[in-house]
Design an enzyme around this catalytic site. Sequence first.
Site, PDB file in Angstrom:
ATOM      1  N   PRO A 141       1.190  -1.244   0.001  1.00  0.00           N
ATOM      2  CA  PRO A 141       0.150   0.270   0.046  1.00  0.00           C
ATOM      3  C   PRO A 141       1.507   1.205   0.212  1.00  0.00           C
ATOM      4  O   PRO A 141       1.926   1.075   0.469  1.00  0.00           O
ATOM      5  CB  PRO A 141      -0.837   0.005   1.423  1.00  0.00           C
ATOM      6  CG  PRO A 141       0.052  -1.257   2.054  1.00  0.00           C
ATOM      7  CD  PRO A 141       0.156  -2.025   1.437  1.00  0.00           C
ATOM      8  N   ASN A 142       0.351   2.262  -0.786  1.00  0.00           N
ATOM      9  CA  ASN A 142       1.030   3.210  -0.641  1.00  0.00           C
ATOM     10  C   ASN A 142       1.934   3.653  -1.357  1.00  0.00           C
ATOM     11  O   ASN A 142       2.437   4.688  -1.767  1.00  0.00           O
ATOM     12  CB  ASN A 142       1.385   4.027   0.756  1.00  0.00           C
ATOM     13  CG  ASN A 142      -0.514   4.383   1.229  1.00  0.00           C
ATOM     14  OD1 ASN A 142      -1.559   4.619   0.924  1.00  0.00           O
ATOM     15  ND2 ASN A 142      -0.398   4.206   2.145  1.00  0.00           N
ATOM     16  N   ARG A 201       4.278  11.330  -2.043  1.00  0.00           N
ATOM     17  CA  ARG A 201       3.495  10.761  -0.719  1.00  0.00           C
ATOM     18  C   ARG A 201       5.509  11.164  -0.384  1.00  0.00           C
ATOM     19  O   ARG A 201       6.672  11.135  -0.683  1.00  0.00           O
ATOM     20  CB  ARG A 201       3.749   8.919  -0.357  1.00  0.00           C
ATOM     21  CG  ARG A 201       4.617   8.270  -0.762  1.00  0.00           C
ATOM     22  CD  ARG A 201       4.398   6.849   0.176  1.00  0.00           C
ATOM     23  NE  ARG A 201       4.250   5.576   1.826  1.00  0.00           N
ATOM     24  CZ  ARG A 201       4.389   5.369   1.753  1.00  0.00           C
ATOM     25  NH1 ARG A 201       4.946   4.466   1.585  1.00  0.00           N
ATOM     26  NH2 ARG A 201       4.009   5.008   3.322  1.00  0.00           N
ATOM     27  N   TYR A 240      10.695   9.682   1.256  1.00  0.00           N
ATOM     28  CA  TYR A 240      10.839   8.142   0.674  1.00  0.00           C
ATOM     29  C   TYR A 240      11.466   9.026  -1.324  1.00  0.00           C
ATOM     30  O   TYR A 240      11.565   8.267  -1.963  1.00  0.00           O
ATOM     31  CB  TYR A 240       9.056   7.787  -0.121  1.00  0.00           C
ATOM     32  CG  TYR A 240       8.539   7.389   1.148  1.00  0.00           C
ATOM     33  CD1 TYR A 240       9.455   5.832   1.500  1.00  0.00           C
ATOM     34  CD2 TYR A 240       7.151   7.579   1.499  1.00  0.00           C
ATOM     35  CE1 TYR A 240       8.861   5.208   3.316  1.00  0.00           C
ATOM     36  CE2 TYR A 240       6.714   7.232   2.533  1.00  0.00           C
ATOM     37  CZ  TYR A 240       7.611   5.745   3.568  1.00  0.00           C
ATOM     38  OH  TYR A 240       6.796   5.678   4.321  1.00  0.00           O
ATOM     39  N   ASN A 277       8.478  -5.659  -0.702  1.00  0.00           N
ATOM     40  CA  ASN A 277       7.949  -4.387  -0.035  1.00  0.00           C
ATOM     41  C   ASN A 277       6.469  -4.108   0.476  1.00  0.00           C
ATOM     42  O   ASN A 277       5.967  -3.157  -0.528  1.00  0.00           O
ATOM     43  CB  ASN A 277       8.302  -2.761  -0.263  1.00  0.00           C
ATOM     44  CG  ASN A 277       8.880  -1.963   0.359  1.00  0.00           C
ATOM     45  OD1 ASN A 277       7.883  -1.612   1.257  1.00  0.00           O
ATOM     46  ND2 ASN A 277       9.399  -0.859   0.425  1.00  0.00           N
ATOM     47  N   ALA A 322       3.150  -0.678   4.671  1.00  0.00           N
ATOM     48  CA  ALA A 322       3.005  -0.855   6.341  1.00  0.00           C
ATOM     49  C   ALA A 322       2.058  -2.190   6.693  1.00  0.00           C
ATOM     50  O   ALA A 322       2.088  -2.888   7.906  1.00  0.00           O
ATOM     51  CB  ALA A 322       1.035   0.229   6.347  1.00  0.00           C
ATOM     52  N   GLU A 338      12.872  -8.170   1.208  1.00  0.00           N
ATOM     53  CA  GLU A 338      12.606  -7.856   2.101  1.00  0.00           C
ATOM     54  C   GLU A 338      13.111  -6.249   1.701  1.00  0.00           C
ATOM     55  O   GLU A 338      14.403  -6.575   2.227  1.00  0.00           O
ATOM     56  CB  GLU A 338      11.711  -7.548   3.830  1.00  0.00           C
ATOM     57  CG  GLU A 338      11.177  -7.022   4.173  1.00  0.00           C
ATOM     58  CD  GLU A 338      11.228  -7.193   5.786  1.00  0.00           C
ATOM     59  OE1 GLU A 338      12.159  -8.259   6.780  1.00  0.00           O
ATOM     60  OE2 GLU A 338      10.765  -6.456   5.877  1.00  0.00           O
ATOM     61  N   HIS A 370      12.905  -1.550   1.722  1.00  0.00           N
ATOM     62  CA  HIS A 370      12.019  -0.633   2.489  1.00  0.00           C
ATOM     63  C   HIS A 370      13.498   0.144   2.381  1.00  0.00           C
ATOM     64  O   HIS A 370      14.505   0.158   2.140  1.00  0.00           O
ATOM     65  CB  HIS A 370      11.860  -0.903   4.472  1.00  0.00           C
ATOM     66  CG  HIS A 370      11.292  -1.948   4.706  1.00  0.00           C
ATOM     67  ND1 HIS A 370       9.924  -1.730   4.532  1.00  0.00           N
ATOM     68  CD2 HIS A 370      11.683  -3.521   4.835  1.00  0.00           C
ATOM     69  CE1 HIS A 370       9.658  -3.012   5.285  1.00  0.00           C
ATOM     70  NE2 HIS A 370      10.597  -3.692   5.674  1.00  0.00           N
ATOM     71  N   ARG A 428      12.978   4.779  12.546  1.00  0.00           N
ATOM     72  CA  ARG A 428      11.383   5.657  12.348  1.00  0.00           C
ATOM     73  C   ARG A 428      10.955   4.833  14.116  1.00  0.00           C
ATOM     74  O   ARG A 428      11.012   4.662  14.825  1.00  0.00           O
ATOM     75  CB  ARG A 428      10.450   5.485  11.121  1.00  0.00           C
ATOM     76  CG  ARG A 428      11.539   6.018  10.189  1.00  0.00           C
ATOM     77  CD  ARG A 428      11.084   5.606   8.869  1.00  0.00           C
ATOM     78  NE  ARG A 428       9.605   6.519   8.512  1.00  0.00           N
ATOM     79  CZ  ARG A 428       8.117   6.306   7.684  1.00  0.00           C
ATOM     80  NH1 ARG A 428       8.893   5.193   6.746  1.00  0.00           N
ATOM     81  NH2 ARG A 428       8.012   6.516   7.776  1.00  0.00           N
TER      82      ARG A 428
HETATM   83  C1  DQA Z   1       7.863   1.505   3.671  1.00  0.00           C
HETATM   84  C2  DQA Z   1       8.549   1.462   5.433  1.00  0.00           C
HETATM   85  C3  DQA Z   1       6.713   1.088   5.549  1.00  0.00           C
HETATM   86  O1  DQA Z   1       6.662   1.402   7.751  1.00  0.00           O
HETATM   87  C4  DQA Z   1       5.779   2.089   5.143  1.00  0.00           C
HETATM   88  O2  DQA Z   1       4.205   1.972   5.863  1.00  0.00           O
HETATM   89  C5  DQA Z   1       5.867   2.501   3.407  1.00  0.00           C
HETATM   90  C6  DQA Z   1       6.960   2.423   3.219  1.00  0.00           C
HETATM   91  C7  DQA Z   1       9.979   1.275   3.138  1.00  0.00           C
HETATM   92  O3  DQA Z   1       9.647   1.165   2.227  1.00  0.00           O
HETATM   93  O4  DQA Z   1      10.437   2.797   3.572  1.00  0.00           O
HETATM   94  O5  DQA Z   1       4.491   2.338   3.402  1.00  0.00           O
HETATM   95  O6  DQA Z   1       7.888  -0.468   3.821  1.00  0.00           O
END
Ligand code: DQA
Length: 143
Positions: free
Chosen positions: A9-10, A17, A22, A74, A77, A98, A100, A107
Amino acid sequence: MKILVLNGPNLNMLGIREPGIYGHETYEDLISMIEEHCNDKGIDVKCLQSNHEGDLVDYIQQAYFDKVDGIVINPGAYTHTSVALLDALKAVSIPAVEVHISKVNERESFRQISYVSYYCEKTITGKGLRGYIEAIDHLADGK
Ligand code: DQA
């Protein structure tokens, strides 16, 4: 070699965002970079993104039937909440890394748990979009 790159998501909102966290590059920039890299290396790559947990579970299950060799994930959340994604990875037993984009370990406390990390053979954080390339190389070359 077949690799699936899965974004949660997102992540489709990259570039819009929280650019301070990011960056300014978009999701389309990310996909172009991955496709170019995989093209150069002769890797068959598929990139998928969803804002819905169940879709991500379906994509992981489908990877088994598509005989995918490695998954870069990735989960956004859902990293911090989803036992379903962990179970899906365990179910298909495909090597996974994985990623990020941000430095999650620096964080909020709620970002300090990752369920998928119980399965993934490597976790890459805080390297921006390059982290996806490092993950692909790890799966393709074992480094
Ligand atoms: C994320 C880190 C997560 O905590 C966050 O909710 C994201 C992006 C990252 O790529 O840094 O959506 O996975």
